[in-house]
Design an enzyme around this catalytic site. Sequence first.
Site, PDB file in Angstrom:
ATOM      1  N   TYR A   1       2.954 -10.034   2.870  1.00 55.09           N
ATOM      2  CA  TYR A   1       2.507 -11.160   2.042  1.00 55.09           C
ATOM      3  C   TYR A   1       3.716 -12.037   1.763  1.00 55.09           C
ATOM      4  O   TYR A   1       4.726 -11.572   1.228  1.00 55.09           O
ATOM      5  CB  TYR A   1       1.897 -10.691   0.716  1.00 55.09           C
ATOM      6  CG  TYR A   1       1.544 -11.863  -0.169  1.00 55.09           C
ATOM      7  CD1 TYR A   1       0.386 -12.607   0.055  1.00 55.09           C
ATOM      8  CD2 TYR A   1       2.392 -12.256  -1.202  1.00 55.09           C
ATOM      9  CE1 TYR A   1       0.081 -13.712  -0.730  1.00 55.09           C
ATOM     10  CE2 TYR A   1       2.093 -13.358  -1.993  1.00 55.09           C
ATOM     11  CZ  TYR A   1       0.935 -14.078  -1.749  1.00 55.09           C
ATOM     12  OH  TYR A   1       0.645 -15.181  -2.525  1.00 55.09           O
TER      13      TYR A   1
ATOM     14  N   ASP B   1      12.799 -12.140   2.941  1.00 51.84           N
ATOM     15  CA  ASP B   1      12.044 -12.701   1.821  1.00 51.84           C
ATOM     16  C   ASP B   1      12.317 -11.872   0.569  1.00 51.84           C
ATOM     17  O   ASP B   1      11.699 -10.840   0.341  1.00 51.84           O
ATOM     18  CB  ASP B   1      10.547 -12.707   2.175  1.00 51.84           C
ATOM     19  CG  ASP B   1       9.683 -13.267   1.059  1.00 51.84           C
ATOM     20  OD1 ASP B   1      10.207 -13.538  -0.032  1.00 51.84           O
ATOM     21  OD2 ASP B   1       8.465 -13.423   1.289  1.00 51.84           O
TER      22      ASP B   1
ATOM     23  N   TYR C   1      -6.561 -16.439  -8.054  1.00 51.58           N
ATOM     24  CA  TYR C   1      -7.019 -15.093  -7.683  1.00 51.58           C
ATOM     25  C   TYR C   1      -8.111 -14.601  -8.632  1.00 51.58           C
ATOM     26  O   TYR C   1      -8.125 -13.431  -9.027  1.00 51.58           O
ATOM     27  CB  TYR C   1      -5.836 -14.110  -7.657  1.00 51.58           C
ATOM     28  CG  TYR C   1      -5.031 -14.228  -6.379  1.00 51.58           C
ATOM     29  CD1 TYR C   1      -5.354 -13.454  -5.273  1.00 51.58           C
ATOM     30  CD2 TYR C   1      -3.977 -15.130  -6.278  1.00 51.58           C
ATOM     31  CE1 TYR C   1      -4.633 -13.571  -4.093  1.00 51.58           C
ATOM     32  CE2 TYR C   1      -3.256 -15.256  -5.097  1.00 51.58           C
ATOM     33  CZ  TYR C   1      -3.592 -14.465  -4.005  1.00 51.58           C
ATOM     34  OH  TYR C   1      -2.896 -14.586  -2.839  1.00 51.58           O
TER      35      TYR C   1
ATOM     36  N   LYS D   1      10.531 -16.539  -7.992  1.00 51.36           N
ATOM     37  CA  LYS D   1      10.155 -15.619  -9.066  1.00 51.36           C
ATOM     38  C   LYS D   1      11.244 -15.474 -10.120  1.00 51.36           C
ATOM     39  O   LYS D   1      11.373 -16.307 -10.999  1.00 51.36           O
ATOM     40  CB  LYS D   1       9.707 -14.284  -8.497  1.00 51.36           C
ATOM     41  CG  LYS D   1       8.342 -14.374  -7.783  1.00 51.36           C
ATOM     42  CD  LYS D   1       7.732 -13.033  -7.555  1.00 51.36           C
ATOM     43  CE  LYS D   1       6.393 -13.129  -6.825  1.00 51.36           C
ATOM     44  NZ  LYS D   1       5.331 -13.762  -7.624  1.00 51.36           N
TER      45      LYS D   1
END
Length: 440
Positions: free
Chosen positions: A157, A249, A30, A278
Amino acid sequence: MLLENNELEMNTTTQANLQQRDRAVNWHPYTQMKTADEIIPIVKGQGLYLYDNEGKKYMDVVSSWWVTLHGHAHPYIAQRVFEQLNTLEQVIFAGFTHEPAVLLSENLLKLLPENQEKVFYSDNGSTAVEVALKMCIQYAHNQGVKKTKILAFKNAYHGDTFGAMSVSGKSFWTKPFENMLFEVVFIDTPNPENLESLRLQIKNLADEVACFIYEPLVQGAAGMLMYDVEDLNSLMQICREEKVFMIQDEVFTGFGRTGKLFTADYLTEKPDIMCFSKGLTGGTMPMGITTCSNDIYNAFLSDDRHKTLFHGHSFTANPLACAAALASMELLLKEETQMNISRISRQHSEFVRKLTVVPQVENARHIGTILAFDFKAGSGTSYFNEIGKKLYQEFLKRGMIMRPLGNVIYLVPPYCITSEELDFVYQNILEVLEQFKNEY
């Protein structure tokens, strides 16, 4: 001699030329490399803090892309990984198993909704999503039914692999690949005014839809967009009535981020599939998990080998990652950690009240340990709003790592942050807002 050379190379990583060496060989995520600011070399992490090669310390109040639950270099997690490293570091998970993987699955399933009964391991959030999508699409295929449409939220996302991109909202991120992404029907997040229209939309599509995938209560990368528990419950009830599988999610929201262990704990309706990554290993190393109901699992049980779920990763259920995840889960369930999560949530709530009277702020919001607000920047909320870069640099000068999503400023601190440290962050936010009040 080889060992000596390697030691020499590692020792030079703390020198001032590391930025130039990095730019010569590395391509960062990114990041527009041509216009990017100088990369900051980090040489050490401890608790809330990261230290650069010049000795400056930074408060990591975004948990290094939302992964670090308990702080950096946690000694308990490190010790458990070290012990596992000296026992078994890796084994193929096709045809073999090991104690850390079995124990992690057993412990995780105890904490999830009772319909979550099987665990499939992968290696990051995007692949956990890919597995979930393939489960739902092949579920229908194994029964001789074609269901290939997916429902997802606008502004979603779910990752950067092709399946995850397909179910993410269309944006500049996905535009180069738009003709290569599969068909997805994007719907609005639910509210009392649109639930009936969503019901009709889902009813009309139900025979073609393999599943509905969603970020529960918080759409993270979209700008920490939040919506209501009861509205999500109502939407899930509609999906259940229409026999549409639901993929929840929890890559971002899982493991305490929203104030409860999982966002599922807020809901009366339960998803069919859940995705995790994560915070799963406490930020120590990569790992992804997809859990599912026995209904879905049983659709792949057959004497016909063609009905197998043909998906796997070299490091599936890596013993080191499993050991890290087990240690992180132990820490998460400690009373002290749960009290810290509650305290952070209360402090966020108090700070949101303060932000509501700040002229440069709109839409201050929080859930659990996640806090966000929009900086009034004149042109509306956008990831590409230039104010984000200016704010990022100013916070860095003040010793805080914050990565605004354009003009959306947010905090996702590790649970080890103290009340005093959090108050220090709040005070600096107020000072920066005052400093930039005439920018727009």
